[in-house]
Design an enzyme around this catalytic site. Structure first.
Site, short mmCIF file in Angstrom:
data_model
loop_
_atom_site.label_atom_id
_atom_site.label_comp_id
_atom_site.label_asym_id
_atom_site.label_seq_id
_atom_site.Cartn_x
_atom_site.Cartn_y
_atom_site.Cartn_z
N PHE A 18 -5.13 2.59 46.18
CA PHE A 18 -4.57 1.53 47.10
C PHE A 18 -5.44 0.22 47.23
O PHE A 18 -5.66 -0.25 48.34
CB PHE A 18 -4.37 2.06 48.58
CG PHE A 18 -3.90 3.55 48.66
CD1 PHE A 18 -2.93 3.93 47.72
CD2 PHE A 18 -4.44 4.32 49.38
CE1 PHE A 18 -2.46 5.33 47.80
CE2 PHE A 18 -4.12 5.48 49.48
CZ PHE A 18 -3.13 6.11 48.71
N CYS A 19 -6.27 0.08 46.15
CA CYS A 19 -7.37 -0.90 46.33
C CYS A 19 -8.38 -0.95 47.19
O CYS A 19 -8.98 -1.78 47.74
CB CYS A 19 -6.52 -2.50 46.31
SG CYS A 19 -5.55 -2.93 45.10
N ASN A 20 -8.60 0.47 47.68
CA ASN A 20 -9.69 0.46 48.64
C ASN A 20 -10.61 1.76 47.99
O ASN A 20 -10.27 2.70 48.65
CB ASN A 20 -8.97 0.85 49.88
CG ASN A 20 -9.99 0.87 51.32
OD1 ASN A 20 -11.09 1.41 50.86
ND2 ASN A 20 -9.54 0.77 52.30
#
Ligand SMILES: Cc1ncc(COP(=O)(O)O)c(C=O)c1O
Length: 482
Positions: free
Chosen positions: A400-402
């Site tokens: 999730f791009c995190n």
């Protein structure tokens, strides 16, 4: 009535009894039948609102009617069609300030392509110098993490504040220790998400005042927060706020906003100028004069035909009431969290690992988890994706791009990460294998304004496919990106 539907009915009755506020959100059931009919017509269970919100069909009609009935030219002019566009752009700008209760004396709304564009504007223009500090939480989207490259290039020091498993919150006593006062004339920036796009955790808005009291500027990434929670900028005064409108009301894509305090904006040093951002520039004399206010930060032509849809979308949310949406997703999210937490294999072992808080306090309706095999190992999220597609369920899988939240959730240490070379030509899969991670990612279910109990029930039935599952096929597609 079939056994399954009578079971669903009794579960819903119990859900409504336990969440009495849900009854006050019936207006959203009606909207689901009318303005979002395409969801049920296509048999969709949409659980990726943090990825992208959904638009009401009436928003599109209103927007198209507006475009059909008038002529709009490029707003960088003064002819009649240009003036018509300028009026709509300025109306959209005013409606954004009003929606967030931001005084036009204090805040400016700058239109950007998305939240990332807003974050980049701050990152590239923040006056970092050697001795300055950029402080950010582990729990951040990569579009915030990337600002460290601007800080590094300008000689400022980047520091990460860790989150703590299992809740993935920041230790409340820890932050003040990082926000040390820096003697002299320094520019220090704290960046954090109001809501985690990984775990749904709400990080305290009270940090804004705390950081200000130590002389820090604050960049609040509100992209995941504002679709279902009220951000009142007369109560909180972050220097910069980044949002994407498609996450709030689905349409239009390609438009975001940087809400910036006027005094903080004055500190920014843009690395270039471009069409639209200046009052004048010369060729034979290398000089330019910046345009005042928002215009100085809006490169080129703004998305002027889509901007009217922002006003329409904000009005749509206002008519429903953000508090109603918040109530809706909180009730459903609480139930979903409980359903996931209680899922068991027949031997009694847990079938799900939840990453983040397991109670419904100080959090939004985004839940990160993995299914587990009976031996406790993680079910490959790519297989979960495959099964979800068969059920017509839209979930998000991956990191999730995190990455920071994931590193804490999966207890991956810095030593583990630096222990493996991410060499040229390697895939994410190769790296995951090289450092021996238990999983390449997680699953995220996120709720939004027309989520319903029926969606959750379909999700629950899908989840039973993982009970007693001992292995997954070996023909899963490669993981190419995080
Ligand atoms: C918390 C958060 N910040 C930033 C972004 C980036 O948004 P965009 O891709 O619209 O620029 C996202 C997108 O998911 C997000 O959830």
């Amino acid at each position: 009535m079939s056994l399954a539907s009578s079971q669903t009915q009794s579960l819903e009755t119990a859900f409504r009894r336990d969440h009495p506020g849900y009854a006050n959100t019936a207006v959203l059931d009606e909207l689901r039948r009318t303005d979002f009919a395409r969801l049920d017509r296509g048999g969709h269970v949409y659980l990726d609102y943090t990825g992208g919100g959904l638009y009401a069909e009436s928003q599109l009609r209103e927007h198209m009617r507006l475009l059909e009935n008038d002529v709009f030219g490029n707003p960088h002019s003064i002819n009649p069609t240009s003036a018509a566009s300028t009026e709509l752009v300025e109306r959209a700008r005013a409606s954004v300030l009003e929606f967030f209760n931001a005084s036009p004396e204090e805040y400016v709304a700058i239109f950007t392509p998305n939240a990332t564009g807003a974050l980049r504007l701050v990152g590239e223009a923040y006056p970092f110098h050697p001795g300055d500090r950029f402080l950010l939480t582990f729990d951040n989207h990569n579009s915030v993490n990337g600002i460290r490259e601007f800080a590094r290039a300008r000689g400022a020091e980047t520091t990460y504040v860790p989150s703590v498993a299992p809740d993935l919150r920041v230790d409340e006593d820890l932050l003040p220790r990082y926000l040390t006062d820096t003697p002299g004339d320094h520019h220090n920036l704290l960046a954090y998400p109001a809501q985690s796009n990984f775990s749904g955790v709400h990080h305290p808005l009270g940090w804004i005042e705390l950081a200000h009291s130590h002389g820090w500027d604050v960049l609040l990434d509100a992209a995941a927060y504002v679709p279902t929670s009220r951000l009142d900028l007369s109560r909180w005064h972050p220097d910069f706020v980044a949002i994407s409108f498609y996450k709030m009301f689905g349409w239009p894509t390609g438009v975001g906003c940087l809400l910036a305090r006027r005094d903080a904006l004055a500190k920014l040093e843009r690395p270039w100028f471009s069409g639209g951002t200046i009052v004048a520039a010369f060729v034979q004399r290398e000089y330019y004069q910046s345009a005042p206010g928002a215009a100085h930060f809006e490169d080129g032509t703004v998305n002027y035909l889509n901007l009217p849809a922002v006003e329409i979308g904000l009005r749509f949310l206002d008519r429903i009431g953000l508090e109603t949406i918040h109530m809706r997703v909180s009730a459903l999210g609480d139930w979903l969290l409980g359903a996931l937490d209680s899922l068991r294999h027949t031997d009694g072992s847990p079938a799900v690992a939840i990453y983040g808080p397991r109670t419904w306090q100080r959090r939004g309706a985004t839940i990160a988890f993995n299914f587990l095999h009976p031996d406790g190992s993680v079910v490959d999220e790519r297989y979960v994706d495959r099964v979800a597609s068969r059920h017509n369920i839209s979930l998000r899988t991956g990191c999730f791009c995190n990455p920071g939240a994931g590193e804490v959730a999966f207890t991956i240490s810095r030593e583990t990460l630096v222990g493996g070379e991410f060499g040229e030509g390697m895939t994410l899969d190769d790296y995951v294998r090289a450092i021996g991670l238990p999983s390449g990612g997680a699953i995220r279910a996120s709720l939004g304004l027309v989520s319903s109990f029926a969606d959750l029930r379909r999700f629950q039935q899908f989840a039973t496919e993982f009970i007693d599952l001992r292995s997954v096929p070996d023909d899963l597609p490669p993981r190419n990106t995080c």
